[in-house]
Design a protein around this motif. Sequence first.
Motif, PDB file in Angstrom:
ATOM      1  N   ASN A 244       0.868  -1.172   0.000  1.00 12.86           N
ATOM      2  CA  ASN A 244       0.000   0.000   0.000  1.00 12.86           C
ATOM      3  C   ASN A 244       0.913   1.232   0.000  1.00 12.86           C
ATOM      4  O   ASN A 244       1.578   1.512   1.007  1.00 12.86           O
ATOM      5  N   ARG A 245       0.961   1.955  -1.121  1.00 11.26           N
ATOM      6  CA  ARG A 245       1.855   3.115  -1.212  1.00 11.26           C
ATOM      7  C   ARG A 245       1.100   4.308  -1.775  1.00 11.26           C
ATOM      8  O   ARG A 245       0.369   4.196  -2.750  1.00 11.26           O
ATOM      9  N   TYR A 246       1.301   5.469  -1.124  1.00 12.75           N
ATOM     10  CA  TYR A 246       0.576   6.682  -1.481  1.00 12.75           C
ATOM     11  C   TYR A 246       1.520   7.879  -1.369  1.00 12.75           C
ATOM     12  O   TYR A 246       2.701   7.734  -1.024  1.00 12.75           O
ATOM     13  N   THR A 247       0.969   9.046  -1.607  1.00 16.59           N
ATOM     14  CA  THR A 247       1.692  10.296  -1.374  1.00 16.59           C
ATOM     15  C   THR A 247       0.936  11.091  -0.321  1.00 16.59           C
ATOM     16  O   THR A 247      -0.297  11.169  -0.348  1.00 16.59           O
ATOM     17  N   GLY A 248       1.684  11.674   0.610  1.00 12.35           N
ATOM     18  CA  GLY A 248       1.056  12.466   1.661  1.00 12.35           C
ATOM     19  C   GLY A 248       1.854  13.712   1.959  1.00 12.35           C
ATOM     20  O   GLY A 248       2.960  13.904   1.449  1.00 12.35           O
ATOM     21  N   GLU A 249       1.281  14.568   2.790  1.00 16.20           N
ATOM     22  CA  GLU A 249       1.931  15.812   3.196  1.00 16.20           C
ATOM     23  C   GLU A 249       2.045  15.854   4.714  1.00 16.20           C
ATOM     24  O   GLU A 249       1.071  15.565   5.430  1.00 16.20           O
ATOM     25  N   ILE A 250       3.219  16.215   5.213  1.00 15.67           N
ATOM     26  CA  ILE A 250       3.422  16.348   6.655  1.00 15.67           C
ATOM     27  C   ILE A 250       2.684  17.594   7.145  1.00 15.67           C
ATOM     28  O   ILE A 250       2.954  18.712   6.680  1.00 15.67           O
ATOM     29  N   LEU A 251       1.747  17.404   8.065  1.00 19.78           N
ATOM     30  CA  LEU A 251       1.012  18.531   8.631  1.00 19.78           C
ATOM     31  C   LEU A 251       1.663  19.047   9.905  1.00 19.78           C
ATOM     32  O   LEU A 251       1.645  20.259  10.177  1.00 19.78           O
ATOM     33  N   GLU A 252       2.229  18.130  10.707  1.00 23.36           N
ATOM     34  CA  GLU A 252       2.740  18.517  12.023  1.00 23.36           C
ATOM     35  C   GLU A 252       3.812  17.530  12.447  1.00 23.36           C
ATOM     36  O   GLU A 252       3.738  16.336  12.146  1.00 23.36           O
ATOM     37  N   VAL A 253       4.816  18.029  13.157  1.00 26.30           N
ATOM     38  CA  VAL A 253       5.909  17.198  13.674  1.00 26.30           C
ATOM     39  C   VAL A 253       5.964  17.380  15.188  1.00 26.30           C
ATOM     40  O   VAL A 253       6.036  18.518  15.687  1.00 26.30           O
ATOM     41  N   LEU A 254       5.914  16.279  15.908  1.00 24.76           N
ATOM     42  CA  LEU A 254       5.944  16.316  17.370  1.00 24.76           C
ATOM     43  C   LEU A 254       7.074  15.416  17.871  1.00 24.76           C
ATOM     44  O   LEU A 254       7.122  14.228  17.546  1.00 24.76           O
ATOM     45  N   TYR A 255       7.974  15.986  18.680  1.00 23.87           N
ATOM     46  CA  TYR A 255       9.045  15.195  19.286  1.00 23.87           C
ATOM     47  C   TYR A 255       8.564  14.645  20.627  1.00 23.87           C
ATOM     48  O   TYR A 255       8.066  15.391  21.474  1.00 23.87           O
ATOM     49  N   VAL A 256       8.711  13.326  20.822  1.00 21.73           N
ATOM     50  CA  VAL A 256       8.293  12.670  22.059  1.00 21.73           C
ATOM     51  C   VAL A 256       9.482  11.851  22.559  1.00 21.73           C
ATOM     52  O   VAL A 256       9.550  10.638  22.388  1.00 21.73           O
ATOM     53  N   GLY A 257      10.457  12.535  23.161  1.00 22.14           N
ATOM     54  CA  GLY A 257      11.634  11.838  23.641  1.00 22.14           C
ATOM     55  C   GLY A 257      12.433  11.245  22.490  1.00 22.14           C
ATOM     56  O   GLY A 257      12.899  11.961  21.595  1.00 22.14           O
ATOM     57  N   ASP A 258      12.552   9.930  22.494  1.00 23.18           N
ATOM     58  CA  ASP A 258      13.344   9.267  21.459  1.00 23.18           C
ATOM     59  C   ASP A 258      12.526   8.967  20.209  1.00 23.18           C
ATOM     60  O   ASP A 258      13.025   8.339  19.278  1.00 23.18           O
ATOM     61  N   LEU A 259      11.274   9.408  20.167  1.00 22.81           N
ATOM     62  CA  LEU A 259      10.406   9.187  19.017  1.00 22.81           C
ATOM     63  C   LEU A 259       9.974  10.505  18.395  1.00 22.81           C
ATOM     64  O   LEU A 259       9.940  11.549  19.061  1.00 22.81           O
ATOM     65  N   VAL A 260       9.626  10.441  17.121  1.00 24.07           N
ATOM     66  CA  VAL A 260       9.018  11.582  16.433  1.00 24.07           C
ATOM     67  C   VAL A 260       7.677  11.133  15.879  1.00 24.07           C
ATOM     68  O   VAL A 260       7.580  10.077  15.249  1.00 24.07           O
ATOM     69  N   LYS A 261       6.645  11.938  16.146  1.00 23.70           N
ATOM     70  CA  LYS A 261       5.307  11.659  15.605  1.00 23.70           C
ATOM     71  C   LYS A 261       5.002  12.664  14.505  1.00 23.70           C
ATOM     72  O   LYS A 261       5.199  13.872  14.675  1.00 23.70           O
TER      73      LYS A 261
END
Length: 371
Positions: free
Chosen positions: A310-327
């Motif tokens: 399943n492959r698509y194209t998307g746009e990043i709306l928001e970036v949130l840093y959560v310690g060692d993870l990025v959402k």
Amino acid sequence: MRTDQVAPAGAESVRIRGASLEARGLVKAFGDTRVVDDLSFRIDSGMFLTLLGPSGSGKTTTLRMIAGFEEPTAGEIRVGSQAITDTPAHKRNIGVVFQQYALFPHLSVFQNVAYPLQMRGRPKPEIRSRVDATLGLVRLQGYESRYPKQLSGGQQQRVALARAIVFEPPVLLMDEPLGALDKRLREAMQVEVRHLQKQLGITTVSVTHDQVEALVMSDVIAVLDGGVLQQIGPPLEVYRRPANQFVADFIGESNLLSGSVSAAADGEALFTTAKGLAVRLGGGSAAGPAHMVMRPEYVRLGPAAEGAANRYTGEILEVLYVGDLVKYRVLMETGDELVAKTLAPSAGQQWAAGQRLGVGWDPSDCLTVNT
């Protein structure tokens, strides 16, 4: 199952013989309201079961029925081969750790831990030996003469745990045992309690609303909502294969999209969202209205999405840093929104808001549940 823990010199070891625990059709009603509704489960000796659910789900009431503090409206409770439904609480020989520990403020650590043995009329030499061994297990040697007010929250929790296991019960019950601790200490105690439970082989039932705590500590998780059992199984199964929308929403973080399942031209199942996003599914999806569930860590971005079924194209709306993870909150071309979760890059930010990129996942990474 019987496991001996090496005790300090001169003290006997603490020996626990765990027992299986079974609930058959448990019901607890207050007037016309059923707070526990036809609950059944069974766990083997030495297993750790967590009753997980939001406030009002019936988990604490279930624990109180097992302990004997609440009388079931209907149903049966068995420890090993023995039915204990009508046995008074003080004769069930079950250890209990209460949410606020319920330590006696006027008694020392030694006296608090010795109390259950004194109530059972054990001789003083045995009491001394067992209390010494148990305090050794919970790493409280040297604290015997202190009082609860002189202890930290974690130390009080250890005293409560020692008091609950000193008489070697086959079953241990814990009601939100770590809820009063700060986050860092709570996480450390999760591991410590789990290791001790495994060492002793004691059958344990714990109540919590903390999903991470349930995933870390349990052999089996029973998810409750409105007094009804929604799903029971090993942590990985409950997390990866939630039985319904409630479980998917309550445990961890999920992408949950509404739509319907149909057969694709190649015979595979196809899920189509209300906004038109078409997703190939793994096997076992029945046709009709459904929700698609996918964990954020299964969503691949950028080059990692190449080769995904399943492959698509998307746009990043928001970036949130959560310690060692990025959402990343991602807008698909159809207007559907997804959350992706990746490890934080070692240097700089990998993707930025407004950036367009590939988005993908495999059919095995998502599943459908009924609406």
